[in-house]
Design a protein around this motif. Structure first.
Motif, PDB file in Angstrom:
ATOM      1  N   ALA A  39     -29.366 -92.981  66.967  1.00 31.34           N
ATOM      2  CA  ALA A  39     -29.703 -94.149  66.169  1.00 31.34           C
ATOM      3  C   ALA A  39     -28.961 -94.086  64.833  1.00 31.34           C
ATOM      4  O   ALA A  39     -29.126 -93.124  64.075  1.00 31.34           O
ATOM      5  N   LEU A  40     -28.136 -95.102  64.550  1.00 27.03           N
ATOM      6  CA  LEU A  40     -27.300 -95.114  63.352  1.00 27.03           C
ATOM      7  C   LEU A  40     -27.180 -96.540  62.806  1.00 27.03           C
ATOM      8  O   LEU A  40     -27.380 -97.508  63.547  1.00 27.03           O
ATOM      9  N   PRO A  41     -26.774 -96.688  61.533  1.00 28.55           N
ATOM     10  CA  PRO A  41     -26.614 -98.023  60.948  1.00 28.55           C
ATOM     11  C   PRO A  41     -25.157 -98.465  60.895  1.00 28.55           C
ATOM     12  O   PRO A  41     -24.590 -98.668  59.817  1.00 28.55           O
ATOM     13  N   ILE A  42     -24.524 -98.632  62.043  1.00 23.64           N
ATOM     14  CA  ILE A  42     -23.092 -98.904  62.053  1.00 23.64           C
ATOM     15  C   ILE A  42     -22.737-100.286  62.580  1.00 23.64           C
ATOM     16  O   ILE A  42     -21.668-100.816  62.313  1.00 23.64           O
ATOM     17  N   GLY A  43     -23.636-100.921  63.330  1.00 29.69           N
ATOM     18  CA  GLY A  43     -23.336-102.242  63.860  1.00 29.69           C
ATOM     19  C   GLY A  43     -22.246-102.199  64.907  1.00 29.69           C
ATOM     20  O   GLY A  43     -22.121-101.243  65.663  1.00 29.69           O
ATOM     21  N   VAL A  44     -21.413-103.246  64.922  1.00 27.88           N
ATOM     22  CA  VAL A  44     -20.374-103.351  65.952  1.00 27.88           C
ATOM     23  C   VAL A  44     -19.010-102.945  65.426  1.00 27.88           C
ATOM     24  O   VAL A  44     -18.000-103.109  66.112  1.00 27.88           O
ATOM     25  N   THR A  45     -18.942-102.407  64.209  1.00 32.31           N
ATOM     26  CA  THR A  45     -17.658-101.957  63.670  1.00 32.31           C
ATOM     27  C   THR A  45     -17.175-100.758  64.476  1.00 32.31           C
ATOM     28  O   THR A  45     -17.895 -99.771  64.603  1.00 32.31           O
ATOM     29  N   PRO A  46     -15.964-100.788  65.011  1.00 29.69           N
ATOM     30  CA  PRO A  46     -15.490 -99.678  65.847  1.00 29.69           C
ATOM     31  C   PRO A  46     -14.950 -98.519  65.012  1.00 29.69           C
ATOM     32  O   PRO A  46     -14.666 -98.660  63.818  1.00 29.69           O
ATOM     33  N   GLU A  47     -14.809 -97.393  65.656  1.00 27.77           N
ATOM     34  CA  GLU A  47     -14.327 -96.168  65.020  1.00 27.77           C
ATOM     35  C   GLU A  47     -13.331 -95.480  65.950  1.00 27.77           C
ATOM     36  O   GLU A  47     -13.651 -95.195  67.117  1.00 27.77           O
ATOM     37  N   PRO A  48     -12.116 -95.177  65.489  1.00 32.20           N
ATOM     38  CA  PRO A  48     -11.155 -94.433  66.315  1.00 32.20           C
ATOM     39  C   PRO A  48     -11.369 -92.918  66.142  1.00 32.20           C
ATOM     40  O   PRO A  48     -10.636 -92.247  65.419  1.00 32.20           O
ATOM     41  N   PHE A  49     -12.400 -92.398  66.798  1.00 27.56           N
ATOM     42  CA  PHE A  49     -12.763 -90.986  66.664  1.00 27.56           C
ATOM     43  C   PHE A  49     -11.554 -90.089  66.935  1.00 27.56           C
ATOM     44  O   PHE A  49     -10.780 -90.320  67.860  1.00 27.56           O
ATOM     45  N   VAL A  50     -11.420 -89.033  66.111  1.00 32.85           N
ATOM     46  CA  VAL A  50     -10.277 -88.134  66.242  1.00 32.85           C
ATOM     47  C   VAL A  50     -10.720 -86.810  66.837  1.00 32.85           C
ATOM     48  O   VAL A  50     -11.771 -86.258  66.477  1.00 32.85           O
ATOM     49  N   ASP A  51      -9.933 -86.292  67.758  1.00 27.17           N
ATOM     50  CA  ASP A  51     -10.213 -85.001  68.382  1.00 27.17           C
ATOM     51  C   ASP A  51      -9.805 -83.887  67.423  1.00 27.17           C
ATOM     52  O   ASP A  51      -8.695 -83.903  66.877  1.00 27.17           O
ATOM     53  N   VAL A  52     -10.680 -82.910  67.214  1.00 29.62           N
ATOM     54  CA  VAL A  52     -10.364 -81.847  66.257  1.00 29.62           C
ATOM     55  C   VAL A  52      -9.199 -80.985  66.724  1.00 29.62           C
ATOM     56  O   VAL A  52      -8.544 -80.325  65.906  1.00 29.62           O
ATOM     57  N   GLN A  53      -8.909 -80.998  68.019  1.00 27.46           N
ATOM     58  CA  GLN A  53      -7.726 -80.283  68.486  1.00 27.46           C
ATOM     59  C   GLN A  53      -6.465 -80.886  67.872  1.00 27.46           C
ATOM     60  O   GLN A  53      -5.535 -80.161  67.493  1.00 27.46           O
ATOM     61  N   ASP A  54      -6.449 -82.210  67.737  1.00 28.48           N
ATOM     62  CA  ASP A  54      -5.313 -82.874  67.086  1.00 28.48           C
ATOM     63  C   ASP A  54      -5.241 -82.490  65.611  1.00 28.48           C
ATOM     64  O   ASP A  54      -4.152 -82.256  65.071  1.00 28.48           O
ATOM     65  N   ILE A  55      -6.392 -82.438  64.948  1.00 29.52           N
ATOM     66  CA  ILE A  55      -6.394 -82.061  63.527  1.00 29.52           C
ATOM     67  C   ILE A  55      -5.849 -80.651  63.362  1.00 29.52           C
ATOM     68  O   ILE A  55      -5.032 -80.386  62.467  1.00 29.52           O
TER      69      ILE A  55
ATOM     70  N   MET B 252     -17.955 -97.449  56.610  1.00 33.48           N
ATOM     71  CA  MET B 252     -17.521 -97.678  57.984  1.00 33.48           C
ATOM     72  C   MET B 252     -17.815 -99.111  58.414  1.00 33.48           C
ATOM     73  O   MET B 252     -16.981 -99.762  59.052  1.00 33.48           O
ATOM     74  N   ARG B 253     -19.004 -99.618  58.060  1.00 35.81           N
ATOM     75  CA  ARG B 253     -19.338-101.013  58.403  1.00 35.81           C
ATOM     76  C   ARG B 253     -18.358-101.986  57.761  1.00 35.81           C
ATOM     77  O   ARG B 253     -18.064-103.044  58.316  1.00 35.81           O
ATOM     78  N   ALA B 254     -17.835-101.619  56.592  1.00 37.88           N
ATOM     79  CA  ALA B 254     -16.873-102.482  55.902  1.00 37.88           C
ATOM     80  C   ALA B 254     -15.500-102.472  56.571  1.00 37.88           C
ATOM     81  O   ALA B 254     -14.617-103.242  56.191  1.00 37.88           O
ATOM     82  N   GLY B 255     -15.317-101.600  57.549  1.00 34.04           N
ATOM     83  CA  GLY B 255     -14.061-101.578  58.298  1.00 34.04           C
ATOM     84  C   GLY B 255     -12.984-100.700  57.722  1.00 34.04           C
ATOM     85  O   GLY B 255     -11.835-100.728  58.188  1.00 34.04           O
ATOM     86  N   HIS B 256     -13.322 -99.863  56.727  1.00 35.63           N
ATOM     87  CA  HIS B 256     -12.302 -99.032  56.091  1.00 35.63           C
ATOM     88  C   HIS B 256     -11.685 -98.011  57.049  1.00 35.63           C
ATOM     89  O   HIS B 256     -10.567 -97.545  56.824  1.00 35.63           O
ATOM     90  N   LEU B 257     -12.414 -97.643  58.112  1.00 34.07           N
ATOM     91  CA  LEU B 257     -11.925 -96.597  59.018  1.00 34.07           C
ATOM     92  C   LEU B 257     -11.625 -97.136  60.411  1.00 34.07           C
ATOM     93  O   LEU B 257     -11.356 -96.354  61.316  1.00 34.07           O
TER      94      LEU B 257
END
Length: 276
Positions: free
Chosen positions: A146-162, A239-244
């Motif tokens: 349960a989170l307050p993010i709405g429908v704003t998407p997130e391009p999750f990054v794999d830590v292996q890439d980092i 995040m909801r504002a779309g910065h990410l």
């Protein structure tokens, strides 16, 4: 990567990125030390007497910011005085747009930029591994995230890439004074991410949308301090504002390949028993 071996101090060497980065560097012929309060190289932000021994002989540092923003500049100064000539800092994507979410990261970025030595900064989206290694793993096991993010998407990054990006920045030329935003190849909503994990695990898991006020109350009820609850709400507001939300090209720029996809991450994590 360069062929001349360096001594590289990896902060939070037992953490999500550090424990992947250290063996990667060693496999490439570098001398890497994993620093933590209980690691092979003892380091504690609150114990300044551990700083000098940890930095001894290091020519490069992978820096994870302290929570206390007053410590970053002192540490970077001591690192440079001890002979460190390259610093790679892990920071958060959009950190300059999300208010006071992490003053420590902001202070660390400022410290490395003004250090007088070679520096680069990795600004990362939310980790895919947050779903499987700590932050959101238990809620998923309980069947409800349960989170307050709405429908704003997130391009999750794999830590292996980092880790792979960090290894390159620590050892290869031509990355001085560069800031790399790193993310996954596509943005997806948290609801879609949860549905993906539910599908690959065969578990019944649901995503629940909360208001910021509801989220704040749940965090306090779970025992989080007020400061942490407020900071996390700041993050989700950004995040909801779309910065990410837009995928970034940092992985491609540094490694010359596309970043790892969330579906592949979820399948690997499930096969490894992350949600068993």
């Amino acid at each position: 990567m360069t062929t001349d071996a360096q001594s590289i101090l990896v902060m939070a060497g037992t953490g999500k990125t550090g424990r992947r980065l250290v063996p990667m560097l060693r496999a490439a012929g570098q001398h890497a030390g994993a620093a933590s309060r209980s690691g092979e190289v003892r380091f504690d932000w609150s114990r300044r007497d551990t700083w000098e021994p940890a930095l001894a002989g290091a020519s490069a540092v992978y820096l994870l910011a302290p929570e206390d923003p007053t410590l970053a500049a002192d540490f970077v100064t001591q690192a440079v005085d001890s002979g460190v000539r390259r610093i790679v800092a892990l920071s958060g994507r959009g950190i300059d747009q999300i208010g006071d979410f992490s003053p420590g990261m902001v202070a660390a970025e400022t410290a490395v930029r003004t250090s007088g030595v070679e520096w680069s900064i990795i600004r990362a989206n939310n980790f895919s591994q947050n779903f499987s290694e700590d932050l959101w793993r238990q809620p998923l096991l309980d069947g409800r995230l349960a989170l307050p993010i709405g429908v704003t998407p997130e391009p999750f990054v794999d830590v292996q890439d980092i880790a792979e990006v960090a290894a390159t920045l620590l050892t290869a030329p031509d990355h001085h004074e560069q800031v790399y935003d790193v993310s996954g190849p596509r943005a997806l909503t948290f609801a879609t991410a949860v549905a993906t994990i539910a599908r690959v695990t065969g578990r019944s898991i649901r995503y629940v949308e909360l208001t910021p006020e509801e989220y704040h109350a749940e965090l306090l009820a779970e025992g989080y301090p007020e400061e942490t609850a407020s900071a996390l709400n700041l993050l989700f507001a950004g995040m909801r504002a779309g910065h990410l939300a837009e995928p970034a090209d940092g992985v491609l720029r540094v490694l010359g390949r596309d970043p790892l996809d969330f579906d592949s991450y979820a399948a690997r994590a499930a096969a490894a028993g992350a949600w068993s």
